[in-house]
Design a protein around this motif. Sequence first.
Motif, PDB file in Angstrom:
ATOM      1  N   THR A  20       0.842  -1.150  -0.213  1.00 56.12           N
ATOM      2  CA  THR A  20       0.016   0.134  -0.073  1.00 56.12           C
ATOM      3  C   THR A  20       0.953   1.198   0.099  1.00 56.12           C
ATOM      4  OG1 THR A  20      -1.734  -1.144   1.270  1.00 56.12           O
ATOM      5  CG2 THR A  20      -1.674   1.016   1.264  1.00 56.12           C
ATOM      6  N   LEU A  21       0.617   2.119  -0.865  1.00 59.92           N
ATOM      7  CA  LEU A  21       1.365   3.421  -1.043  1.00 59.92           C
ATOM      8  C   LEU A  21       0.602   4.674  -0.558  1.00 59.92           C
ATOM      9  CD1 LEU A  21       2.785   2.822  -4.797  1.00 59.92           C
ATOM     10  CD2 LEU A  21       3.602   1.822  -2.547  1.00 59.92           C
ATOM     11  N   GLU A  30      -8.400  10.050   3.277  1.00 58.42           N
ATOM     12  CA  GLU A  30      -7.256   9.402   3.016  1.00 58.42           C
ATOM     13  C   GLU A  30      -7.181   8.874   1.577  1.00 58.42           C
ATOM     14  OE1 GLU A  30      -5.705   4.788   4.061  1.00 58.42           O
ATOM     15  OE2 GLU A  30      -7.734   5.382   4.357  1.00 58.42           O
ATOM     16  N   VAL A  31      -6.123   8.747   1.038  1.00 55.38           N
ATOM     17  CA  VAL A  31      -5.901   8.380  -0.588  1.00 55.38           C
ATOM     18  C   VAL A  31      -4.648   7.483  -0.605  1.00 55.38           C
ATOM     19  CG1 VAL A  31      -5.580   8.938  -2.869  1.00 55.38           C
ATOM     20  CG2 VAL A  31      -6.719  10.560  -1.429  1.00 55.38           C
ATOM     21  N   VAL A  32      -4.795   6.366  -1.124  1.00 52.75           N
ATOM     22  CA  VAL A  32      -3.872   5.527  -1.104  1.00 52.75           C
ATOM     23  C   VAL A  32      -3.651   4.707  -2.715  1.00 52.75           C
ATOM     24  CG1 VAL A  32      -3.836   4.686   1.172  1.00 52.75           C
ATOM     25  CG2 VAL A  32      -4.788   3.325  -0.547  1.00 52.75           C
ATOM     26  N   ALA A  33      -2.664   4.211  -3.259  1.00 52.36           N
ATOM     27  CA  ALA A  33      -2.589   3.226  -4.456  1.00 52.36           C
ATOM     28  C   ALA A  33      -1.873   2.262  -3.990  1.00 52.36           C
ATOM     29  CB  ALA A  33      -1.785   4.117  -5.471  1.00 52.36           C
ATOM     30  N   THR A  34      -1.782   0.986  -4.712  1.00 51.01           N
ATOM     31  CA  THR A  34      -1.497  -0.307  -4.330  1.00 51.01           C
ATOM     32  C   THR A  34      -0.452  -0.732  -5.670  1.00 51.01           C
ATOM     33  OG1 THR A  34      -3.486  -0.590  -3.217  1.00 51.01           O
ATOM     34  CG2 THR A  34      -2.046  -2.676  -3.593  1.00 51.01           C
ATOM     35  N   LEU A  35       0.824  -1.039  -4.926  1.00 47.80           N
ATOM     36  CA  LEU A  35       1.563  -1.863  -5.975  1.00 47.80           C
ATOM     37  C   LEU A  35       1.489  -3.349  -5.795  1.00 47.80           C
ATOM     38  CD1 LEU A  35       3.711  -1.398  -8.157  1.00 47.80           C
ATOM     39  CD2 LEU A  35       5.560  -1.282  -6.194  1.00 47.80           C
ATOM     40  N   VAL A  36       1.550  -4.278  -6.906  1.00 47.49           N
ATOM     41  CA  VAL A  36       1.363  -5.615  -6.891  1.00 47.49           C
ATOM     42  C   VAL A  36       2.523  -6.327  -7.685  1.00 47.49           C
ATOM     43  CG1 VAL A  36      -0.218  -7.474  -7.331  1.00 47.49           C
ATOM     44  CG2 VAL A  36      -1.092  -5.570  -6.763  1.00 47.49           C
ATOM     45  N   ARG A  37       2.957  -7.377  -7.154  1.00 50.11           N
ATOM     46  CA  ARG A  37       3.914  -7.953  -7.857  1.00 50.11           C
ATOM     47  C   ARG A  37       3.723  -9.614  -7.419  1.00 50.11           C
ATOM     48  NH1 ARG A  37       9.635  -6.348  -4.359  1.00 50.11           N
ATOM     49  NH2 ARG A  37       8.863  -7.890  -2.460  1.00 50.11           N
ATOM     50  N   ARG A  38       4.645 -10.539  -8.105  1.00 53.57           N
ATOM     51  CA  ARG A  38       4.831 -11.836  -7.692  1.00 53.57           C
ATOM     52  C   ARG A  38       5.523 -11.838  -6.524  1.00 53.57           C
ATOM     53  NH1 ARG A  38       2.351 -15.901 -10.702  1.00 53.57           N
ATOM     54  NH2 ARG A  38       3.216 -15.035 -12.586  1.00 53.57           N
ATOM     55  N   ALA A  39       4.749 -12.785  -5.403  1.00 53.33           N
ATOM     56  CA  ALA A  39       5.442 -12.920  -4.038  1.00 53.33           C
ATOM     57  C   ALA A  39       6.983 -13.276  -4.415  1.00 53.33           C
ATOM     58  CB  ALA A  39       4.831 -14.056  -3.379  1.00 53.33           C
ATOM     59  N   ARG A  40       7.942 -12.759  -3.512  1.00 53.22           N
ATOM     60  CA  ARG A  40       9.159 -13.050  -3.527  1.00 53.22           C
ATOM     61  C   ARG A  40       9.532 -14.052  -2.659  1.00 53.22           C
ATOM     62  NH1 ARG A  40      11.697  -8.319  -6.207  1.00 53.22           N
ATOM     63  NH2 ARG A  40      10.081  -7.924  -7.741  1.00 53.22           N
ATOM     64  N   ALA A  83       2.469  -4.427 -11.155  1.00 53.21           N
ATOM     65  CA  ALA A  83       1.223  -3.789 -11.515  1.00 53.21           C
ATOM     66  C   ALA A  83       0.838  -2.786 -10.533  1.00 53.21           C
ATOM     67  CB  ALA A  83      -0.149  -4.746 -11.844  1.00 53.21           C
ATOM     68  N   LEU A  84      -0.045  -1.636 -10.889  1.00 53.60           N
ATOM     69  CA  LEU A  84      -0.502  -0.730  -9.838  1.00 53.60           C
ATOM     70  C   LEU A  84      -1.986  -0.441 -10.137  1.00 53.60           C
ATOM     71  CD1 LEU A  84       0.603   1.595  -8.025  1.00 53.60           C
ATOM     72  CD2 LEU A  84       0.499   3.079 -10.217  1.00 53.60           C
ATOM     73  N   ASP A  85      -2.554  -0.687  -8.808  1.00 52.22           N
ATOM     74  CA  ASP A  85      -4.141  -0.345  -8.812  1.00 52.22           C
ATOM     75  C   ASP A  85      -4.018   1.186  -8.379  1.00 52.22           C
ATOM     76  OD1 ASP A  85      -4.935  -2.882  -9.350  1.00 52.22           O
ATOM     77  OD2 ASP A  85      -6.166  -3.084  -7.386  1.00 52.22           O
ATOM     78  N   LEU A  86      -4.456   2.134  -9.218  1.00 50.46           N
ATOM     79  CA  LEU A  86      -4.436   3.695  -8.959  1.00 50.46           C
ATOM     80  C   LEU A  86      -5.488   4.012  -7.963  1.00 50.46           C
ATOM     81  CD1 LEU A  86      -4.876   4.599 -12.875  1.00 50.46           C
ATOM     82  CD2 LEU A  86      -2.734   4.643 -11.218  1.00 50.46           C
ATOM     83  N   ARG A  87      -5.227   5.050  -7.377  1.00 45.15           N
ATOM     84  CA  ARG A  87      -6.164   5.563  -6.115  1.00 45.15           C
ATOM     85  C   ARG A  87      -7.503   5.426  -6.634  1.00 45.15           C
ATOM     86  NH1 ARG A  87      -4.242  11.650  -5.844  1.00 45.15           N
ATOM     87  NH2 ARG A  87      -2.074  10.537  -6.734  1.00 45.15           N
ATOM     88  N   LYS A  88      -8.466   4.999  -5.770  1.00 48.67           N
ATOM     89  CA  LYS A  88      -9.769   4.773  -5.859  1.00 48.67           C
ATOM     90  C   LYS A  88     -10.381   3.986  -6.813  1.00 48.67           C
ATOM     91  CE  LYS A  88     -10.228   9.673  -4.518  1.00 48.67           C
ATOM     92  NZ  LYS A  88     -10.909  10.968  -4.642  1.00 48.67           N
ATOM     93  N   TYR A  89      -9.253   2.941  -7.154  1.00 50.74           N
ATOM     94  CA  TYR A  89      -9.890   1.843  -8.090  1.00 50.74           C
ATOM     95  C   TYR A  89      -9.275   0.248  -7.220  1.00 50.74           C
ATOM     96  CZ  TYR A  89     -10.206   4.453 -12.304  1.00 50.74           C
ATOM     97  OH  TYR A  89     -10.680   5.391 -13.174  1.00 50.74           O
ATOM     98  N   GLY A  90      -9.900  -0.869  -7.320  1.00 54.25           N
ATOM     99  CA  GLY A  90      -9.565  -1.999  -6.992  1.00 54.25           C
ATOM    100  C   GLY A  90      -8.986  -2.125  -5.560  1.00 54.25           C
ATOM    101  N   ARG A  91      -7.768  -2.431  -5.328  1.00 57.12           N
ATOM    102  CA  ARG A  91      -7.054  -2.637  -3.957  1.00 57.12           C
ATOM    103  C   ARG A  91      -7.105  -1.418  -3.138  1.00 57.12           C
ATOM    104  NH1 ARG A  91      -5.256  -5.678  -7.733  1.00 57.12           N
ATOM    105  NH2 ARG A  91      -4.560  -7.925  -7.163  1.00 57.12           N
TER     106      ARG A  91
END
Length: 362
Positions: A20-21, A30-40, A83-91
């Motif tokens: 969570t960004l 409150e505003v956030v974005a979410t960065l997603v990647r393959r689990a390391r 991948a990035l879920d922008l603010r106010k979308y998805g995650r």
Amino acid sequence: MSDAPGGWEPDVLPGFERLTLPLAPDDEGEVVATLVRRARPADGTPAARDAGVDLLYVHGWIDYFFQAHLADFWEGLGVRFHALDLRKYGRSLRPHQTPGYTHDLSLYDEELDEALAIMGHVALPADLSAPDGAAALPGPDKQKRRLLLMGHSTGGLTLALWTDRHPGRADGLVLNSPWLEFQTRYLGRRVLEGPVRAQAAVAPRSHLVNVDQGFYVRSISNRYDGEWDYSPAWRPDVGWRATPAWLAAVFQGHERVANGLHIDVPILVLLSARSTTPVRWHDDMMRTDSVLDVPGVARRVPNLGSVVTLVRIEGALHDVTLSAPEVRAEVWRETARWFRGYVAPPPPPSSARDPWWRRLLS
């Protein structure tokens, strides 16, 4: 940067993790974005194949990242996928927020910059002598790994505008059915633009008429005639009602594309071969773009930059990566061919005895 406050945690998509960004709050809170990647792996074991390229994917309107098979494709080429879920979308959508709302597509610069910094692509401070405060030459991390951006639909428009405003940051741009022109094309857009801007000025979060009848969802969701499993809470069947401020921001982006961008990296544009107007359900919607006017978008493609590859794919849906398996295979072939030609690192340095053309590639 390699991390952010809160740390990575397991994602709703199996085998992936998210970060969570926190962003600057707005008048909704409150505003956030979410960065997603393959689990390391816990031990930090690197990927078996690494082409030295990082990719950041941005979704479209009423959408979020759920296309694990897209990550599989890029990682098969040795690309490190995010991948990035922008603010106010998805995650990133919070209960107090207007879904998908923005009044300016450049506001997404904040989460794009945060995500790229976490991925290791940090720009130097802006060169104030450059036009419009354009970003200076890329930071040292950028010299180690190449950066590829990929956007779908409105995400494609957003990334095209971002790349134009930030020369030198990326090494390539892939646009999957980018929303480069309104469905009624230039004249229709100009007729609508005045009333939409007027409504945006007095009631920016009011709701426009919803023309989405759920036909595209029917073509992709496995709850209907499609193949794909995703959250209807984050991608509702009939969509959200658009706001005038958001549509005015999109119109402004369309106008910038119509006037011509000057993107300085190779661009791949993937489009369906045909459109179907979403007036009533028709079986052709399983083989065409039922969201955008493909000919209108295709006319804008040369306006993006000087090195643009346009691929029209017979049988493709609006999101070409969600098309039928045989169509997806064509998407993968064309994308891999473009990647190897324009973005993949060159072969090792050649000796002076090699042919001149081989030395040019090194």
